[in-house]
Design a protein around this motif. Sequence first.
Motif, short mmCIF file in Angstrom:
data_model
loop_
_atom_site.label_atom_id
_atom_site.label_comp_id
_atom_site.label_asym_id
_atom_site.label_seq_id
_atom_site.Cartn_x
_atom_site.Cartn_y
_atom_site.Cartn_z
N GLY A 104 0.82 -1.21 0.00
CA GLY A 104 0.00 0.00 0.00
C GLY A 104 0.85 1.26 0.00
N ASP A 105 0.36 2.30 0.64
CA ASP A 105 1.08 3.58 0.71
C ASP A 105 2.24 3.46 1.69
OD1 ASP A 105 -0.72 4.73 -1.08
OD2 ASP A 105 -2.08 5.34 0.54
N ILE A 106 3.42 3.78 1.23
CA ILE A 106 4.62 3.67 2.07
C ILE A 106 4.65 4.80 3.10
CG2 ILE A 106 7.15 3.68 2.09
CD1 ILE A 106 7.03 2.57 -0.78
N SER A 107 4.87 4.43 4.35
CA SER A 107 4.96 5.45 5.41
C SER A 107 6.34 5.51 6.06
CB SER A 107 3.90 5.18 6.49
OG SER A 107 4.03 3.85 6.98
N ILE A 108 6.99 4.35 6.22
CA ILE A 108 8.26 4.30 6.94
C ILE A 108 9.28 3.46 6.19
CG2 ILE A 108 9.41 3.61 9.09
CD1 ILE A 108 6.62 3.86 10.45
N CYS A 109 10.50 3.99 6.09
CA CYS A 109 11.66 3.22 5.60
C CYS A 109 12.66 3.15 6.75
CB CYS A 109 12.32 3.90 4.40
SG CYS A 109 11.23 4.19 3.01
N GLU A 110 13.04 1.95 7.11
CA GLU A 110 13.97 1.77 8.22
C GLU A 110 15.16 0.94 7.75
OE1 GLU A 110 13.91 -0.36 12.59
OE2 GLU A 110 12.07 0.56 11.86
N ILE A 111 16.35 1.52 7.86
CA ILE A 111 17.57 0.86 7.38
C ILE A 111 18.57 0.74 8.51
CG2 ILE A 111 19.45 0.90 5.70
CD1 ILE A 111 16.53 3.11 4.98
N ARG A 112 19.07 -0.48 8.73
CA ARG A 112 20.11 -0.72 9.74
C ARG A 112 21.27 -1.46 9.09
NH1 ARG A 112 19.32 -4.23 13.20
NH2 ARG A 112 17.42 -5.22 12.41
N ILE A 113 22.47 -0.94 9.31
CA ILE A 113 23.68 -1.56 8.78
C ILE A 113 24.67 -1.75 9.91
CG2 ILE A 113 25.62 -1.32 7.17
CD1 ILE A 113 23.77 0.41 5.42
N HIS A 114 25.06 -2.98 10.13
CA HIS A 114 26.03 -3.33 11.18
C HIS A 114 27.21 -4.06 10.54
CE1 HIS A 114 22.58 -3.45 14.40
NE2 HIS A 114 22.90 -2.22 14.02
N TYR A 115 28.41 -3.66 10.89
CA TYR A 115 29.59 -4.37 10.41
C TYR A 115 30.80 -3.99 11.25
CZ TYR A 115 31.33 -0.11 8.08
OH TYR A 115 31.80 1.15 7.81
N LEU A 133 13.47 3.67 -4.49
CA LEU A 133 12.38 2.75 -4.15
C LEU A 133 11.05 3.47 -3.95
CD1 LEU A 133 14.19 0.34 -1.65
CD2 LEU A 133 13.49 -0.16 -4.01
N THR A 134 11.09 4.60 -3.28
CA THR A 134 9.85 5.29 -2.91
C THR A 134 9.42 6.34 -3.92
OG1 THR A 134 10.97 7.02 -1.64
CG2 THR A 134 10.43 4.98 -0.47
N GLY A 135 10.34 6.81 -4.74
CA GLY A 135 10.03 7.91 -5.65
C GLY A 135 9.91 9.24 -4.93
N LEU A 139 10.59 -1.58 4.48
CA LEU A 139 9.60 -0.60 4.04
C LEU A 139 8.24 -0.99 4.61
CD1 LEU A 139 11.93 -0.05 1.96
CD2 LEU A 139 10.16 0.52 0.31
N VAL A 140 7.63 -0.07 5.34
CA VAL A 140 6.33 -0.32 5.98
C VAL A 140 5.27 0.53 5.30
CG1 VAL A 140 5.05 -0.29 8.14
CG2 VAL A 140 7.51 -0.77 8.17
N GLY A 141 4.15 -0.11 4.95
CA GLY A 141 3.07 0.61 4.30
C GLY A 141 1.73 0.34 4.97
N SER A 142 0.68 0.84 4.36
CA SER A 142 -0.65 0.71 4.95
C SER A 142 -1.19 -0.72 4.90
CB SER A 142 -1.63 1.64 4.21
OG SER A 142 -1.62 1.37 2.81
N LYS A 143 -0.61 -1.59 4.04
CA LYS A 143 -1.11 -2.95 3.91
C LYS A 143 -0.14 -4.02 4.41
CE LYS A 143 -3.94 -1.93 -0.20
NZ LYS A 143 -4.17 -2.29 -1.62
N GLY A 144 1.09 -3.62 4.72
CA GLY A 144 2.06 -4.62 5.16
C GLY A 144 3.47 -4.07 5.12
N ARG A 145 4.43 -4.99 5.06
CA ARG A 145 5.84 -4.55 5.03
C ARG A 145 6.66 -5.47 4.12
NH1 ARG A 145 5.97 -7.17 10.34
NH2 ARG A 145 7.49 -8.87 10.33
N LEU A 146 7.73 -4.91 3.59
CA LEU A 146 8.71 -5.65 2.79
C LEU A 146 10.08 -5.45 3.44
CD1 LEU A 146 7.47 -4.64 -0.76
CD2 LEU A 146 7.54 -6.98 0.11
N THR A 147 10.85 -6.52 3.56
CA THR A 147 12.14 -6.44 4.24
C THR A 147 13.21 -7.15 3.43
OG1 THR A 147 10.98 -6.51 6.38
CG2 THR A 147 13.36 -6.88 6.40
N ILE A 148 14.32 -6.47 3.25
CA ILE A 148 15.49 -7.10 2.61
C ILE A 148 16.53 -7.34 3.69
CG2 ILE A 148 17.43 -6.76 1.03
CD1 ILE A 148 15.61 -5.20 -0.79
#
Length: 395
Positions: free
Chosen positions: A146-157, A192-194, A256-265
Motif C-alpha cells: 500500500g502507501d509507504i509510510s516508513i523506511c527503516e535501514i540498519r547496517i552493522h559491520y 524505491l519510494t520515488g 519498508l512499511v506501508g498501509s497494507k504490510g511490510r517488505l524487508t530485505i
Amino acid sequence: MRKMLPGIGVIGTPASVRSYVPLLKSCGFQVVALWGRTKEEATGLSVELDIPFCAVKVDEILLNRNVDVVVISCPPHLQSAITIKALGIGKHVLCGTPAGPSQLDALKMVNAASYYPKLMSLVVFGLRFLPTISKLKQYIDKDYIGDISICEIRIHYEKKPKEHFDWMCDETMGGGVLNTIGSNIIDLVTHLTGQKAVRVHGMLKTYTKQTDKIKGIREITSDDFCSAQLELENGSCATLTINSHIHGPFNQEIMLVGSKGRLTIRGADLYGQKNDSLKEELLHFDPVNFKEEQRYGVSDKTRAEIPTPYLKGIIRLIESVKDAFEKEEERQSYCQDPVKVAANFEDSLYVQTVVDAIRKSNKSKEWIKIDILKEEPDPNPFLSTTIRKSTLTLH
C-alpha cells in the motif's frame, strides 16, 4: 552486435580496483590504462592486474587513444576535476562513490555532463541493480504494502583498522560511513519510494580517533557511527543507522512499511508480510553463487572488501553497461535503455546535498531543510559586482 567493447582507463589504486578490474575484464572490456598517485603504486598494480599502460599523470590516461571509458575510483576530492576533464575530452565516465566531498563538486559534474548528453556519465550506486531491489520494486508497484509510510535501514559491520592515514580518515576529504555507505542508502530510498527528502536530522560520531598505526599528531575525524532521519516529500519518513563497531559479518536490513504490510530485505533476500498475515514469507531468495562469482574473477579479497549485496549490484551494473555498448555499432556510442535504472550525476547531486545537510544538522543539532544547489556560487561577489558596474559605466 559489436565485435569489440570500448577500452577502459582506470583512475585510482584503492583496494576496490582489484575487484573492479577482474569484473570489467570478465564482461569483455579491455582495461588498457591505470593511473596511480605514485609510480610505485601505479606500476605495482598494473603488473598485478595485467594492465599494459600506467601513469602518474591523469592526462596521460585521459588522452590515451585506446581509452573510451574512464572508471574513476580515486579520492572524492579529486573526482570532480577529473570527471569534468574526461567529459570535455569526449570520454564516457563511470564514477565511483562517493562522487565528491561536497555539493559544489557534485554540481560541477552535473553541469559538465549537461554539455555532453551523448556521453555516458553514471555513478556506481550498485544497489539499484541488485536483483532483490528489482523484485522489491515490483512488489511496491503491485501495491503489496500500500502507501509507504516508513523506511527503516540498519547496517552493522566491523570496520577494519586503517594501516595508514588517507582520505577515508578525514571528514573534509569525503571519509566516514555516512558518505561511503550512507550515500548508497540515501539514493536507494528515493529510488524505491520515488520521494526525495525535504529536511533531515542527523548525528555523527567518531569513536575510533587513533589506532596502533595512526597516532601522535594525526587523528581520525571521519565518522564511524551515523544515525539520520529523513522526512520525505509525501509525509513518509526514513531512518538510517550505520554502526561500524559490531564484530562479525556485514549485516544490512532494509524495511519498508506501508498501509497494507511490510517488505524487508536482509542481505540479498526479500521477505514480506501482509497486515492480515500471522507470518512473514520469503519472496525472493538470492544465495551467493560461487561459480558465477568465480567466472567474474571474484576472489576472497574481493568478498572481504565489498559486501555481498553491493558486489551483486555492481556485477549487474557492469553487465548493463556492457549491454549498452554492445547494442550500438559505433565504438564510442551506447544505448541508454540497459542503463536507464543507473544513477546519473543529478542523482549524485541530490545525495550529496542530503549528506551535507546531515553533517550540518550534526553540528547545529537542528533539522536542516534540503536545498539543492542550482548555480555555482560567485567566488568573489564583491569584486564581480564592481567589475560589472565599471563595465556598465564604460558603455
